[in-house]
Design a protein around this motif. Structure first.
Motif, PDB file in Angstrom:
ATOM      1  N   GLN A 103      -2.047  11.159  -6.539  1.00  0.00           N
ATOM      2  CA  GLN A 103      -1.479  10.883  -7.853  1.00  0.00           C
ATOM      3  C   GLN A 103      -2.487  10.170  -8.734  1.00  0.00           C
ATOM      4  O   GLN A 103      -2.656  10.513  -9.902  1.00  0.00           O
ATOM      5  N   VAL A 104      -3.189   9.197  -8.151  1.00  0.00           N
ATOM      6  CA  VAL A 104      -4.202   8.477  -8.935  1.00  0.00           C
ATOM      7  C   VAL A 104      -5.333   9.419  -9.306  1.00  0.00           C
ATOM      8  O   VAL A 104      -5.826   9.407 -10.445  1.00  0.00           O
ATOM      9  N   TRP A 105      -5.709  10.252  -8.362  1.00  0.00           N
ATOM     10  CA  TRP A 105      -6.787  11.218  -8.634  1.00  0.00           C
ATOM     11  C   TRP A 105      -6.387  12.140  -9.777  1.00  0.00           C
ATOM     12  O   TRP A 105      -7.184  12.455 -10.651  1.00  0.00           O
ATOM     13  N   GLU A 106      -5.121  12.555  -9.753  1.00  0.00           N
ATOM     14  CA  GLU A 106      -4.657  13.446 -10.808  1.00  0.00           C
ATOM     15  C   GLU A 106      -4.764  12.781 -12.178  1.00  0.00           C
ATOM     16  O   GLU A 106      -5.223  13.382 -13.146  1.00  0.00           O
ATOM     17  N   ARG A 107      -4.349  11.517 -12.218  1.00  0.00           N
ATOM     18  CA  ARG A 107      -4.393  10.835 -13.518  1.00  0.00           C
ATOM     19  C   ARG A 107      -5.824  10.684 -14.006  1.00  0.00           C
ATOM     20  O   ARG A 107      -6.115  10.891 -15.195  1.00  0.00           O
ATOM     21  N   ARG A 108      -6.721  10.351 -13.094  1.00  0.00           N
ATOM     22  CA  ARG A 108      -8.118  10.183 -13.494  1.00  0.00           C
ATOM     23  C   ARG A 108      -8.734  11.521 -13.901  1.00  0.00           C
ATOM     24  O   ARG A 108      -9.457  11.629 -14.886  1.00  0.00           O
ATOM     25  N   LEU A 109      -8.440  12.536 -13.108  1.00  0.00           N
ATOM     26  CA  LEU A 109      -9.063  13.840 -13.340  1.00  0.00           C
ATOM     27  C   LEU A 109      -8.556  14.459 -14.630  1.00  0.00           C
ATOM     28  O   LEU A 109      -9.319  15.037 -15.414  1.00  0.00           O
ATOM     29  N   MET A 110      -7.235  14.314 -14.868  1.00  0.00           N
ATOM     30  CA  MET A 110      -6.699  14.875 -16.110  1.00  0.00           C
ATOM     31  C   MET A 110      -7.282  14.151 -17.316  1.00  0.00           C
ATOM     32  O   MET A 110      -7.568  14.765 -18.336  1.00  0.00           O
ATOM     33  N   ALA A 111      -7.482  12.845 -17.168  1.00  0.00           N
ATOM     34  CA  ALA A 111      -8.109  12.107 -18.267  1.00  0.00           C
ATOM     35  C   ALA A 111      -9.514  12.644 -18.516  1.00  0.00           C
ATOM     36  O   ALA A 111      -9.933  12.831 -19.659  1.00  0.00           O
ATOM     37  N   ARG A 112     -10.231  12.913 -17.431  1.00  0.00           N
ATOM     38  CA  ARG A 112     -11.599  13.435 -17.578  1.00  0.00           C
ATOM     39  C   ARG A 112     -11.571  14.799 -18.253  1.00  0.00           C
ATOM     40  O   ARG A 112     -12.370  15.097 -19.129  1.00  0.00           O
ATOM     41  N   MET A 113     -10.593  15.641 -17.857  1.00  0.00           N
ATOM     42  CA  MET A 113     -10.527  16.982 -18.440  1.00  0.00           C
ATOM     43  C   MET A 113     -10.117  16.935 -19.904  1.00  0.00           C
ATOM     44  O   MET A 113     -10.454  17.817 -20.675  1.00  0.00           O
ATOM     45  N   GLN A 114      -9.351  15.900 -20.278  1.00  0.00           N
ATOM     46  CA  GLN A 114      -8.868  15.827 -21.652  1.00  0.00           C
ATOM     47  C   GLN A 114      -9.766  14.984 -22.533  1.00  0.00           C
ATOM     48  O   GLN A 114      -9.411  14.664 -23.657  1.00  0.00           O
ATOM     49  N   GLY A 115     -10.921  14.599 -22.009  1.00  0.00           N
ATOM     50  CA  GLY A 115     -11.876  13.859 -22.823  1.00  0.00           C
ATOM     51  C   GLY A 115     -11.411  12.476 -23.197  1.00  0.00           C
ATOM     52  O   GLY A 115     -11.642  12.010 -24.296  1.00  0.00           O
ATOM     53  N   ARG A 116     -10.713  11.804 -22.298  1.00  0.00           N
ATOM     54  CA  ARG A 116     -10.300  10.421 -22.584  1.00  0.00           C
ATOM     55  C   ARG A 116     -10.511   9.617 -21.317  1.00  0.00           C
ATOM     56  O   ARG A 116     -10.951  10.140 -20.306  1.00  0.00           O
ATOM     57  N   ARG A 117     -10.178   8.323 -21.380  1.00  0.00           N
ATOM     58  CA  ARG A 117     -10.344   7.495 -20.204  1.00  0.00           C
ATOM     59  C   ARG A 117      -9.022   7.341 -19.487  1.00  0.00           C
ATOM     60  O   ARG A 117      -7.984   7.235 -20.121  1.00  0.00           O
ATOM     61  N   PHE A 145      -7.259  22.544  -8.024  1.00  0.00           N
ATOM     62  CA  PHE A 145      -6.720  23.676  -8.780  1.00  0.00           C
ATOM     63  C   PHE A 145      -5.355  23.334  -9.376  1.00  0.00           C
ATOM     64  O   PHE A 145      -5.064  23.679 -10.527  1.00  0.00           O
ATOM     65  N   PHE A 146      -4.531  22.631  -8.598  1.00  0.00           N
ATOM     66  CA  PHE A 146      -3.201  22.247  -9.101  1.00  0.00           C
ATOM     67  C   PHE A 146      -3.330  21.361 -10.330  1.00  0.00           C
ATOM     68  O   PHE A 146      -2.614  21.525 -11.314  1.00  0.00           O
ATOM     69  N   ILE A 147      -4.246  20.399 -10.253  1.00  0.00           N
ATOM     70  CA  ILE A 147      -4.410  19.465 -11.374  1.00  0.00           C
ATOM     71  C   ILE A 147      -5.003  20.191 -12.582  1.00  0.00           C
ATOM     72  O   ILE A 147      -4.610  19.971 -13.729  1.00  0.00           O
ATOM     73  N   TRP A 148      -5.919  21.073 -12.302  1.00  0.00           N
ATOM     74  CA  TRP A 148      -6.572  21.858 -13.355  1.00  0.00           C
ATOM     75  C   TRP A 148      -5.525  22.681 -14.115  1.00  0.00           C
ATOM     76  O   TRP A 148      -5.491  22.713 -15.352  1.00  0.00           O
ATOM     77  N   ALA A 149      -4.655  23.346 -13.343  1.00  0.00           N
ATOM     78  CA  ALA A 149      -3.610  24.156 -13.983  1.00  0.00           C
ATOM     79  C   ALA A 149      -2.720  23.282 -14.844  1.00  0.00           C
ATOM     80  O   ALA A 149      -2.315  23.680 -15.935  1.00  0.00           O
ATOM     81  N   ARG A 150      -2.444  22.067 -14.368  1.00  0.00           N
ATOM     82  CA  ARG A 150      -1.543  21.200 -15.136  1.00  0.00           C
ATOM     83  C   ARG A 150      -2.155  20.828 -16.480  1.00  0.00           C
ATOM     84  O   ARG A 150      -1.450  20.757 -17.487  1.00  0.00           O
ATOM     85  N   SER A 151      -3.450  20.590 -16.504  1.00  0.00           N
ATOM     86  CA  SER A 151      -4.043  20.141 -17.763  1.00  0.00           C
ATOM     87  C   SER A 151      -4.419  21.316 -18.657  1.00  0.00           C
ATOM     88  O   SER A 151      -4.918  21.098 -19.744  1.00  0.00           O
ATOM     89  N   THR A 152      -4.197  22.544 -18.225  1.00  0.00           N
ATOM     90  CA  THR A 152      -4.636  23.680 -19.016  1.00  0.00           C
ATOM     91  C   THR A 152      -3.496  24.480 -19.628  1.00  0.00           C
ATOM     92  O   THR A 152      -3.575  24.885 -20.778  1.00  0.00           O
ATOM     93  N   MET A 153      -2.438  24.706 -18.886  1.00  0.00           N
ATOM     94  CA  MET A 153      -1.461  25.731 -19.271  1.00  0.00           C
ATOM     95  C   MET A 153      -0.232  25.146 -19.971  1.00  0.00           C
ATOM     96  O   MET A 153       0.247  24.094 -19.578  1.00  0.00           O
TER      97      MET A 153
END
Lengths: 384, 595
Positions: free
Chosen positions: B68-82, B469-477
């Motif tokens: 869960q923590v990884w997801e939050r960090r990774l999605m922030a990275r993908m969305q260009g924020r902290r 891949f799961f986290i990637w899909a969440r921040s994309t679609m």
């Protein structure tokens, strides 16, 4: 485009005795950024009727401004439309100028045009992020806010405020832009073109988004006209009506404003039209940048710069601006004192909100939010 | 890379004597663990039960929080924020320091292996041993100095003079000690390629490896807990103190037991997942609780139970949004279970077993993804829907249904739903890596002694790549609509999965070696039972081609060429999406300009 060819699910009569569900969406709901209640009557998820319930944000602005001077009135009216507040400033300034017959210096007119277009981009960026959220995508709001932050920085650099600028005043503009302002705006335009391409890469061609928006919430041109829709909603339905071109104000007469129109009036067309408008705004901003130099005066010296002491002679005027949401009109009646005696705001969001029932009927619950997002309704305008 | 090298990298181990950790524990308890200490069968059973439950519970909680923590960090990275804990906590210097230390501790034994390989094991073993001591002592000294002494020195204002100043100057010297450690980290890559088999006997090298790895693990965990997971732990503790509310007129019994029923299958699935394998005293021990023969079936059943519990919670909440969420869940359950079963059935045909360790062991030569690529894609899509992850998160749709079936839950019961959801993400990824990506199989670069580590490494690498891949899909679609999801499944996924399953069966019948994991059936007449007995023969693809008949060969080449075109098509599409997407000035639909 005929009505039968869209993707409406046909409402069937169920032989079983079933009850209609009535969802009360709002006034606190993550998809409605401002307080509004939608009573949705649905058969399962199939929407049969949407009734907007207003009044959660009523402040009585039209009465309040009659008790305040013109400077305060402009501030209050811009609180009705906080995402592009300069439009309200322009309306009040223009109404006073029309009554008094004031001519605004040309350089100030160019600067006003520039600020109005910057506000338009800022508003459309917020709309894009919000629409993404309503469709269930989490990223657009963040990438749109990133660019909007730069834009607000530019406006803050110019006026000292981020949202309600109060920079357009009767007779001209409040102060000259800082020296490096045009350079910053030019850099922003360069950067933002690339960002627009990035948004399109990321979202516009996404197959899920196309499926969610194509032929959803279709609005025919005659319906749009009858309901009094204006702005991108009307243009998406195929009617090329834009006050900037048809009834030029500020310096738009000197600019060749291109008006994008859609074909089907669905969510996708509204989306596309707003994206093309952002590109058109960028072009207008770059054209304005060449004309804001020099050190000619920015304000008519005959106008009293003290808003408290500014009196307007007896008269009545209607003036309208092409705000990001449509035709934002102001009727102002003045009685020779320093307060308006009567004011009425023609808010485009009000007209679009009452389209919602027509647009959502026969679609699924999930479509309600996408359609609502595509109309770009601001409750501050609706509940004045 | 030639086929023989591929085979060498995928070392096979004798599995006749294999057993699980659970069985190893039972055997250990049945001997005399301590002098004079013997357990009755009941007592040893109780000990084993408690151990297994603790193991599953702690592991699930840790992995869930981490994910869960990884997801939050990774999605922030993908969305260009902290993301959380990224404001000033982790400086590049701090990260570099920890990376140096961890890299040094892991890379040291790797370099030794590598040098040993290059010299062919002819050099004096004493040289290596002294090198090992030297490197290790330097690294450890630098580490201790930086962690313990330097903060004291920096805090002391008088340290600029006298003896202490010399020590402070030594900081540069100790930093230089870290340099070989960088080289060591580079040596790891070298050892992966070349040094997977040490040729000379170096005393205590395995023990050194274990010690270094353990230290590196401790360091890494300290770093992660301090700068990465802390927020997750705080959130977990906080949510356990929230009020547990029951809405008015709710179906109280169902409402209260639904979170438990969601949580239990999520726990159960962890029993059968094979995390890795270790060679202990010549015996193979799997990292799992129970090596069930119907492991795959158990996991499928768990998912079905999860969905039923979700429907139960939505019904019991007495809330319209929750009810709609539950109905969407029911629709998705009916829609997505069948393609999921079909694609897993392909795996069962391919491996000839429902036992998860058996499925992994079958993939020594051919990974399941090679012949079953379409089934893999189908399962990848379906698994998103199974776990209610975006873009298929219709039942909980935050923006439409305010969380759907979760809307009335609070506190610990809400947390149980969330733990179950993230646990399911991990389980689904683990199933995919077990069924299609060869589980723990991979180049065993640390040899048989390091098997416990390398197998775990490969398994977690594959599983977390799929979690990514799961986290990637969440921040994309964006989210799919409920009728579209069903059209997609009934009209596309279901027929496709049936075709894929039929193709798999035809492939096995035509003795295409990849479809039966390079283990071809050979019928022989057994004189003792007077009947034909099917035996399996392990053949490489080339050997299998040599014994195949002409129609079988035709099928082999025809199918492979077809697959090649399919793969090329996928590659071209991926290329266009990832790299060539910049060119679309033309709108999809004609937009007229007037004025």
């Amino acid at each position: 485009m005929t009505r039968s060819s869209d993707r409406r699910v046909e409402i069937r009569r169920d032989p079983l005795l079933t009850e209609k569900l009535i969802y009360s969406v709002g006034p606190q709901h993550p998809s409605l950024p401002s307080p509004l209640e939608l009573r949705v009557q649905a058969d399962g998820e199939l929407i049969e009727r949407v009734t907007p319930e207003l009044g959660y944000m009523h402040r009585g602005v039209e009465q309040l401004v009659t008790q305040r001077n013109y400077g305060q009135a402009a501030g209050l009216i811009s609180r009705c439309e906080w995402l592009a507040g300069s439009n309200a400033d322009w309306l009040v300034a223009d109404a006073i100028e029309r009554i008094e017959g004031i001519t605004v210096p040309e350089r100030a007119q160019w600067l006003r045009t520039l600020v109005l277009e910057l506000s338009r981009i800022g508003n459309h960026l917020f709309w894009f992020g919000n629409l993404g959220l309503e469709a269930g995508a989490y990223t657009p709001i963040f990438i749109a806010m990133r660019e909007r932050e730069m834009l607000l920085d530019l406006l803050e650099m110019l006026s000292g405020h981020r949202h309600h600028h109060g920079w357009i005043v009767p007779g001209g503009v409040r102060n000259a832009p800082p020296e490096d302002f045009s350079g910053h705006v030019r850099a922003f335009c360069l950067w933002f073109r690339g960002r627009l391409d990035e948004y399109e890469d990321f979202f516009s061609d996404n197959a899920i988004w196309i499926n969610r928006s194509e032929l959803i919430g279709t609005l025919e041109a005659d319906y749009a006209f009858e309901y009094g829709a204006t702005g991108p909603v009307l243009r998406a339905s195929g009617i090329a009506h834009d006050l900037r071109r048809d009834q030029p104000y500020a310096m738009y007469g000197a600019l060749d404003v291109q008006v994008p129109t859609g074909e089907f009036g669905d969510v996708l067309d509204r989306y596309r039209v707003r994206f093309l408008e952002m590109r058109e705004s960028l072009r207008i901003i770059e054209a304005c940048l060449g004309n804001i130099g020099g050190d000619t005066p920015l304000r008519d010296p005959d106008v009293n710069p003290d808003p408290e002491a500014l009196t307007v002679s007896r008269g009545e005027v209607y003036t309208a601006v092409e705000s990001p949401r449509g035709e934002l009109g102001l009727t102002l009646v003045s009685d020779g004192t320093n307060r308006p005696s009567r004011m009425h705001l023609r808010a485009p969001s009000l007209y679009h909100l009452f389209l919602l029932d027509e647009l959502c009927r026969g679609y699924l619950l999930a479509d309600l939010f996408v359609i609502y997002g595509s109309l770009d309704i601001m409750i501050g305008e609706v509940d004045k | 890379m030639s086929l023989s090298l591929m085979l060498l990298l995928q070392q096979r181990y004798d599995m006749s004597e294999a057993r699980t950790m659970w069985e190893a524990l039972r055997a250990w308890l049945n001997t005399e663990p301590l002098p004079g200490l013997r357990f009755s069968p009941g007592a040893s059973n109780a000990i084993m039960l408690v151990t297994a439950l603790l193991f599953i519970f702690v592991l699930e909680l840790l992995i869930t929080i981490g994910l869960q923590v990884w997801e939050r960090r990774l999605m922030a990275r993908m969305q260009g924020r902290r993301g959380p804990q990224e404001y000033g906590g982790v400086t590049p210097q701090r990260f570099r320091r920890i990376a140096t230390q961890v890299g040094a501790l892991i890379g040291l034994p790797a370099v030794l292996y590598g040098v040993n390989y290059w010299t062919g094991g002819t050099a004096d073993a004493k040289l290596f041993w002294s090198m090992a001591i030297l490197f290790f002592a330097l690294g450890l000294a630098g580490l201790l100095y930086r962690r313990l002494l330097l903060p004291v020195l920096n805090a002391n204002p008088a340290s600029g003079r006298g003896l202490l100043s010399i020590l402070k100057f030594k900081a540069t010297l100790f930093s230089l000690c870290m340099l070989p450690c960088f080289a060591a980290a580079g040596g790891l890559a070298l050892a992966v390629v070349l040094g997977y088999l040490p040729k000379a006997h170096i005393p205590f090298l395995p023990q050194l490896t274990v010690l270094c790895t353990f230290l590196a693990f401790i360091l890494y965990m300290a770093y992660m807990i301090r700068f990465y997971w802390r927020q997750g732990f705080y959130d977990t503790i906080k949510i356990f103190f929230k009020e547990d509310t029951v809405p008015l007129n709710a179906d109280k019994l169902l409402y209260l037991i639904a979170p438990i029923l969601v949580y239990i299958p999520a726990l159960l699935s962890w029993v059968v997942i094979p995390f890795g394998v270790a060679a202990i005293e010549g015996q193979i021990v799997y990292y799992m609780i129970q090596d069930l023969n119907v492991g795959l079936l158990l996991i499928i059943a768990d998912f079905a139970m999860f969905l039923v519990a979700v429907i139960m919670s939505g019904y019991a909440s007495n809330n319209k949004y929750a009810l709609v969420g539950a109905m969407r869940e029911a629709a998705m359950l009916l829609t997505y279970e069948i393609p999921m079963l079909m694609s897993l059935l392909c795996v069962a045909i391919f491996a000839g077993s429902l036992n998860l360790t058996e499925i992994v062991q079958r993939q020594s030569m051919t990974w399941g993804i090679l012949p079953l690529f379409p089934a893999f894609v189908i399962y990848l899509v379906v698994s998103l829907a199974e776990t209610n992850r975006p873009p298929f998160d219709l039942p909980e749709a935050q923006n439409e249904l305010l969380g759907g079936y979760l809307v009335e839950y609070s506190g610990m019961r809400f947390a149980l739903f969330y733990v179950a959801e993230y646990s399911n993400v991990f389980i689904v990824s683990a199933i995919m890596s077990v069924c299609f990506l060869g589980g723990w199989k991979g180049p065993m670069f640390l040899g048989p002694d390091g098997l416990w580590l390398t197998s775990l490494f490969w398994f977690l690498l594959k599983t977390y790549a799929l979690c990514f891949f799961f986290i990637w899909a969440r921040s994309t679609m964006p989210r799919i609509r409920v009728d579209q999801i069903m059209f997609f499944s009934w009209k596309f996924l279901l027929p496709a999965s049936v075709v894929v399953m039929a193709a798999t069966a035809v492939g096995v019948v035509n003795r295409h070696p990849w479809f039966s994991a390079n283990q071809l059936a050979v019928s022989e007449i057994d004189v003792t039972v007077r009947d034909s007995v099917t035996q399996y023969q392990t053949l490489t693809t080339a050997e299998a081609l040599a014994v195949m008949s002409v129609p079988e060969k035709a099928f082999f080449w025809g199918y492979n060429v077809l697959c090649l075109f399919f793969g090329l098509f996928i590659l071209v599409m991926a290329w266009r999406i990832l790299f060539a997407a910049r060119r679309h000035p033309q709108p999809r639909r004609e937009v007229s300009w007037s004025g």
